[in-house]
Design an enzyme around this catalytic site. Structure first.
Site, PDB file in Angstrom:
ATOM      1  N   ARG A   5     -12.657  -5.014  -6.104  1.00  0.00           N
ATOM      2  CA  ARG A   5     -12.488  -5.699  -4.902  1.00  0.00           C
ATOM      3  C   ARG A   5     -13.740  -5.799  -4.273  1.00  0.00           C
ATOM      4  NH1 ARG A   5      -8.356  -2.956  -0.807  1.00  0.00           N
ATOM      5  NH2 ARG A   5     -10.182  -1.698  -0.442  1.00  0.00           N
TER       6      ARG A   5
ATOM      7  N   ASP B 183       2.464  -5.049   8.669  1.00  0.00           N
ATOM      8  CA  ASP B 183       1.150  -4.171   8.482  1.00  0.00           C
ATOM      9  C   ASP B 183       0.125  -5.186   8.302  1.00  0.00           C
ATOM     10  OD1 ASP B 183      -0.954  -2.765   7.595  1.00  0.00           O
ATOM     11  OD2 ASP B 183       0.421  -1.337   6.101  1.00  0.00           O
TER      12      ASP B 183
ATOM     13  N   PHE C 239       0.852  -1.172   0.142  1.00  0.00           N
ATOM     14  CA  PHE C 239      -0.055  -0.065  -0.077  1.00  0.00           C
ATOM     15  C   PHE C 239       0.865   1.053  -0.067  1.00  0.00           C
ATOM     16  CE2 PHE C 239      -2.627   3.114   1.982  1.00  0.00           C
ATOM     17  CZ  PHE C 239      -3.879   3.192   1.262  1.00  0.00           C
TER      18      PHE C 239
ATOM     19  N   TYR D 102     -10.373   0.537  11.278  1.00  0.00           N
ATOM     20  CA  TYR D 102     -11.738   0.713  10.444  1.00  0.00           C
ATOM     21  C   TYR D 102     -12.042  -0.133   9.472  1.00  0.00           C
ATOM     22  CZ  TYR D 102      -7.996   3.277   7.822  1.00  0.00           C
ATOM     23  OH  TYR D 102      -6.885   3.119   7.097  1.00  0.00           O
ATOM     24  N   LYS D 103     -11.346  -1.149   9.098  1.00  0.00           N
ATOM     25  CA  LYS D 103     -11.839  -2.088   8.161  1.00  0.00           C
ATOM     26  C   LYS D 103     -12.620  -3.311   9.213  1.00  0.00           C
ATOM     27  CE  LYS D 103      -7.570  -0.960   5.292  1.00  0.00           C
ATOM     28  NZ  LYS D 103      -7.866  -0.212   4.495  1.00  0.00           N
TER      29      LYS D 103
HETATM   30  C1  LIG Z   1      -2.052  -1.827   4.142  1.00  0.00           C
HETATM   31  C2  LIG Z   1      -2.692  -0.596   4.408  1.00  0.00           C
HETATM   32  N1  LIG Z   1      -1.668   0.040   5.060  1.00  0.00           N
HETATM   33  C3  LIG Z   1      -1.739   1.443   5.481  1.00  0.00           C
HETATM   34  C4  LIG Z   1      -2.985   2.063   5.190  1.00  0.00           C
HETATM   35  C5  LIG Z   1      -2.912   3.619   5.415  1.00  0.00           C
HETATM   36  O1  LIG Z   1      -3.607   3.800   6.769  1.00  0.00           O
HETATM   37  P1  LIG Z   1      -3.810   5.284   7.449  1.00  0.00           P
HETATM   38  O2  LIG Z   1      -4.714   5.910   6.440  1.00  0.00           O
HETATM   39  O3  LIG Z   1      -4.577   4.688   8.807  1.00  0.00           O
HETATM   40  O4  LIG Z   1      -2.659   5.617   7.724  1.00  0.00           O
HETATM   41  C6  LIG Z   1      -4.029   1.489   4.791  1.00  0.00           C
HETATM   42  C7  LIG Z   1      -5.467   1.982   4.292  1.00  0.00           C
HETATM   43  O5  LIG Z   1      -6.113   1.544   3.754  1.00  0.00           O
HETATM   44  C8  LIG Z   1      -3.623  -0.045   4.001  1.00  0.00           C
HETATM   45  O6  LIG Z   1      -4.594  -0.440   3.408  1.00  0.00           O
END
Ligand SMILES: Cc1ncc(COP(=O)(O)O)c(C=O)c1O
Length: 409
Positions: A384, A198, A129, A223-224
């Protein structure tokens, strides 16, 4: 009724988690976007109302102590801990995932250098990501490391005595591929490096086993699959035996041993509290705490079993309903390599965007949403579909695949 609709009915009738759906605010939309924003648990609005009106409105400053606001980051961390296979005292909640990636990764380099000062490489998942990649780049510049982006399968070969830290995703956000956390963690350790996982797409969706597999540091959003609400605070895991050497690059007053001593010299607190920075976001944090109540009495193994059954059934329905060649599944078939989502490629090569031709992926998702099936679209051509076992049922899955076939027809 079609054969698959009958099968869905039977699967729903046998589903031990089916009653959980009533603990969420849902309508007749098929909600397959819980891997982006989880649905609202019924308990949350009332709790937020109480936090705002009584705790803030009436008790005001007293709530920091009498209402236990001050200790919420650790308390809620302990509530998340069993969901990711961690004993209490190792998780704090606060800040965004991005900020926690930064804390964990810089701290990982510092930890690795306490054992071997010449280590000067950060290995990062090249398919990660984007935020993780950006932060890894910045962390590398700040610590004088070279950034080495490699695909997760190339990680073991990329490790060596120069590797300081490795940042990996448990489940790939785009393809839904589940990476082998136990063996990758072991490989990083064999190289003498420190691993940061992560868990955004695995926390609340499948067993993680942080303690069991000796993970060093981990971060994740809430939040997921944890349904904490838009922008709810993230979490940071620091393994118990590393906590006294965890040297945060963001040492704020909240992680000070004596926060109200107002001392000019920083002295870190013991324990997971070291991961804190500044004043916690109480409204979001206590909304998350209420959201986590849906996990009472739920075993993560049961969630995983249902998740695999849902994704298997979705693939079966897509294969039956959708004409050959219109979509291509990019999520691995093997259960051991699948998270809780299915990603379908729907590219111009599988159907052109020209006038009168088949719609593009973005257009397909728009039409699905119009017809009450909510997934999401990831650039350039991925549809998705996330399956949250606490509130998605098998009839939802059958309907989603059927509507997808209609849209593609
Ligand atoms: C794998 C992954 N890492 C990091 C993030 C980013 O998180 P945040 O916006 O809480 O910093 C996301 C957001 O969807 C994500 O899917």
């Amino acid at each position: 009724m079609s054969e698959l609709a009958l099968k869905a009915e039977k699967l729903d009738a046998a589903d031990e988690l089916a009653a959980k759906r009533a603990e969420f605010v849902l309508d007749d939309v098929v909600y397959l976007d819980g891997n982006s924003l989880g649905a609202l648990p019924v308990a949350v609005p009332g709790r937020v109302e109480d936090v705002v009106r009584r705790q803030w409105g009436e008790l005001r400053i007293r709530s920091w102590t009498e209402g236990d606001w001050w200790t919420a980051p650790e308390r809620i961390g302990d509530r998340i801990a069993p969901l990711v296979g961690a004993a209490a005292g190792q998780i704090v909640v606060g800040d965004s995932t991005s900020v926690n990636v930064f804390k964990a990764l810089v701290a990982a380099v510092r930890l690795a250098r306490s054992a071997g000062p010449e280590r000067d490489e950060i290995v990062v998942d090249a398919t990660t990501f984007p935020t993780d990649g950006y932060i890894a780049g910045s962390a590398a510049r700040m610590t004088g490391c070279t950034l080495r982006p490699v695909t997760p399968s190339e990680v073991p070969g990329a490790l060596g005595d120069r590797t300081a830290a490795v940042l990996l995703n448990h489940v790939d956000y785009r393809t839904g591929r589940l990476h082998d956390l136990p063996s990758l963690t072991a490989a990083v350790h064999a190289a003498g490096a420190v691993v940061v996982w992560d868990l955004c797409h695995s926390a609340g969706a499948l067993p993680v086993g942080l303690d069991e597999h000796g993970v060093d540091l981990a971060v994740g959003c809430t939040y997921k699959y944890l349904n904490g609400g838009p922008g709810s605070p993230a979490f940071l895991y620091v393994r118990a035996d590393l906590q006294d050497r965890f040297d945060s690059p963001l040492p704020g007053w909240n992680s000070h041993v004596e926060p109200f001593g107002m001392r000019s010299a920083y002295e870190p607190a013991a324990g997971a509290v070291r991961g804190r920075v500044g004043t916690p976001d109480i409204l979001s944090m206590l909304a998350l705490e209420a959201a986590l109540e849906v996990w009472d009495g739920v075993a993560v193994d049961a969630v995983r079993a249902k998740s695999l059954a849902l994704t298997d059934f979705f693939l079966e329905c897509v294969e039956t309903y959708v004409p050959d060649g219109r979509v291509e599944c990019v999520t691995p078939r093997a259960h051991g390599e699948r998270g809780s989502q299915i990603a379908l490629r729907c590219s111009p090569t599988l159907g052109s965007a020209r006038a009168g031709g088949p719609p593009t992926a973005g257009e397909v998702m728009r039409r699905l949403i119009e017809r009450g099936v909510v997934g999401d679209f990831r650039h350039p051509d991925v549809l998705r579909f996330g399956f949250t076992p606490l509130y998605v049922g098998f009839a939802d899955v059958e309907r989603a695949a059927r509507v997808l076939a209609e849209v593609l027809a």
